[in-house]
Write an enzyme that holds these catalytic residues in place. Structure first.
Site, mmCIF file in Angstrom:
data_model
loop_
_atom_site.group_PDB
_atom_site.id
_atom_site.type_symbol
_atom_site.label_atom_id
_atom_site.label_comp_id
_atom_site.label_asym_id
_atom_site.label_seq_id
_atom_site.Cartn_x
_atom_site.Cartn_y
_atom_site.Cartn_z
ATOM 1 N N LYS A 96 0.859 -1.189 0.000
ATOM 2 C CA LYS A 96 0.000 0.000 0.000
ATOM 3 C C LYS A 96 0.891 1.234 0.000
ATOM 4 O O LYS A 96 1.711 1.428 0.898
ATOM 5 C CB LYS A 96 -0.901 -0.005 1.238
ATOM 6 C CG LYS A 96 -1.744 1.265 1.343
ATOM 7 C CD LYS A 96 -2.733 1.178 2.473
ATOM 8 C CE LYS A 96 -3.513 2.477 2.589
ATOM 9 N NZ LYS A 96 -4.509 2.423 3.657
ATOM 10 N N LYS A 127 -2.169 -1.526 -3.870
ATOM 11 C CA LYS A 127 -3.038 -0.358 -3.826
ATOM 12 C C LYS A 127 -2.219 0.917 -3.922
ATOM 13 O O LYS A 127 -1.197 1.005 -3.237
ATOM 14 C CB LYS A 127 -3.790 -0.395 -2.492
ATOM 15 C CG LYS A 127 -4.652 0.810 -2.235
ATOM 16 C CD LYS A 127 -5.190 0.749 -0.827
ATOM 17 C CE LYS A 127 -5.962 2.021 -0.581
ATOM 18 N NZ LYS A 127 -6.320 2.178 0.802
HETATM 19 C C1 PBG Z 1 -7.374 3.346 5.707
HETATM 20 C C2 PBG Z 1 -7.646 3.296 4.255
HETATM 21 C C3 PBG Z 1 -7.478 4.273 3.275
HETATM 22 C C4 PBG Z 1 -7.966 3.746 2.089
HETATM 23 C C5 PBG Z 1 -8.362 2.446 2.362
HETATM 24 N N1 PBG Z 1 -8.137 2.170 3.700
HETATM 25 C C6 PBG Z 1 -7.006 5.674 3.395
HETATM 26 C C7 PBG Z 1 -5.607 5.962 3.697
HETATM 27 O O1 PBG Z 1 -4.753 5.089 3.811
HETATM 28 O O2 PBG Z 1 -5.355 7.150 3.873
HETATM 29 C C8 PBG Z 1 -8.054 4.456 0.773
HETATM 30 C C9 PBG Z 1 -9.141 3.980 -0.130
HETATM 31 C C10 PBG Z 1 -9.459 4.885 -1.261
HETATM 32 O O3 PBG Z 1 -8.820 5.926 -1.495
HETATM 33 O O4 PBG Z 1 -10.409 4.535 -1.977
HETATM 34 N N2 PBG Z 1 -6.065 3.454 6.091
#
Ligand code: PBG
Length: 332
Positions: free
Chosen positions: A203, A256
């Protein structure tokens, strides 16, 4: 001598593009509609359907309305939803306590959905940023950085309350080291050996999460997430993260965001036999919607092309805010 002879045109790939039927015959990739996951935002209250400004067509739902939404998704053939809880701001604290409340927002939503639609897979995003008053994904140390190991305890504790509420798959998105092992151990010790872990393995610290943070009210009050989420420049590190999560017991690994990281998806596909998921995130959704609203692109075609690109790169599972729309447009 005709043109073919003069220029020695031997191969004619256009032959296989001549009609819709022949194009379908030789098509290499298809989007697996059963592998689509619809993210859903859950809020307190009843009869709430609240549009999200930067994500046209996406709403926050109260528990009663999310069940109705899930019925629609189920009828359209969407098999899985990914829950995000958005608690009332008043309940937030430095320790994300409302996240492991057995009657918290995700726990109530999961119970209600599984009761109404036992066949629908409920995946719960597991993170703390929507539950802490500072908006970071974990418990802070005195310097203001996220304390990795204290955060693991909260994650494990919260995962158990999700499992007890009937969640089928826990999806940690916090990027703490060792979280998959900590969550797996907690689940197994409590007898939840059948609850799977879909880890947000690679991520990235991405600008494409912008609209989500509006939707989930989870923008960090100070700093950013770069001490835990990955540097967009790093591809090899993604493979390291993926291998670690697999060793720790992840059942599914995720990359992601999606579109800017399809090279990473391809490489992850190559190093594991586990199912690979990709998250088509909020900013990617917003870009497509905004351009389509202005008439600059054809939304349906651009969405289909984006999803097929993810499948072609090697994603088995696609988490996308377009899942419902896609399922509606491609009913089998
Ligand atoms: C929680 C999380 C996030 C997303 C999914 N889980 C936000 C982040 O990491 O700031 C992003 C999902 C999206 O942008 O559709 N940590």
């Amino acid at each position: 001598m005709n043109v073919a002879e003069r220029f020695r045109i031997l191969a004619r790939p256009r032959r296989l593009r001549a009609t819709a039927a022949i194009r379908a015959l030789v098509r290499e990739t298809r989007v697996n509609r059963e592998g689509l996951v619809q993210p859903l935002f859950v809020v307190d209250g009843s009869d709430v359907v609240q549009p999200i400004g930067s994500m046209p067509g996406v709403n926050r739902f109260s528990v009663d309305r999310i069940v109705a939404e899930c019925r629609e998704l189920d009828a359209l053939g969407v098999r899985a939803v990914l829950l995000f809880g958005i608690p009332d701001a008043k309940g937030k604290d430095a320790f994300a306590s409302v996240n492991y409340d057995p009657n918290g927002i995700v726990q109530r939503a999961a119970r209600a959905i599984k009761e109404a639609l036992p066949q629908l897979l409920v995946i719960a995003d597991l993170c703390n940023c929507e539950y802490t008053d500072h908006g970071h994904c974990g418990i802070l140390d005195p310097s203001g950085d996220v304390d990795n190991d204290r955060t693991l305890e909260v994650l494990a504790k919260t995962a158990l309350t999700y499992a007890r509420a009937g969640v089928d798959i826990i999806a940690p998105s916090d990027m703490m080291d060792g979280r998959v092992a900590a969550i797996r151990a907690a689940l197994d010790e409590d007898g939840f050996t059948k609850v799977a872990i879909l880890s947000y393995a690679a991520k990235y610290a991405s600008a494409f999460y912008g609209p989500f943070r509006e939707a989930a009210d989870s923008t960090p009050a100070f700093g950013d997430r770069r001490t835990y989420q990955m540097d967009p420049a790093n591809g090899r590190e993604a493979l390291r993260e993926v291998r670690l999560d697999i060793e720790e017991g992840a059942d599914i690994v995720m990359v992601k965001p999606a579109m800017a990281y399809l090279d990473v998806v391809r490489e992850v596909r190559a190093i594991t036999d586990l199912p690979v998921a990709v998250y088509h995130v909020s900013g990617e959704y917003a870009m497509l919607k905004a351009a389509a609203e202005r008439g600059w692109i054809d939304e349906d075609r651009a969405v289909d092309e984006s999803l097929i690109a993810m499948a072609r790169a090697g994603a088995d599972i696609i988490i996308t805010y377009f899942a419902k729309d896609y399922a509606r447009r491609h009913r089998g």
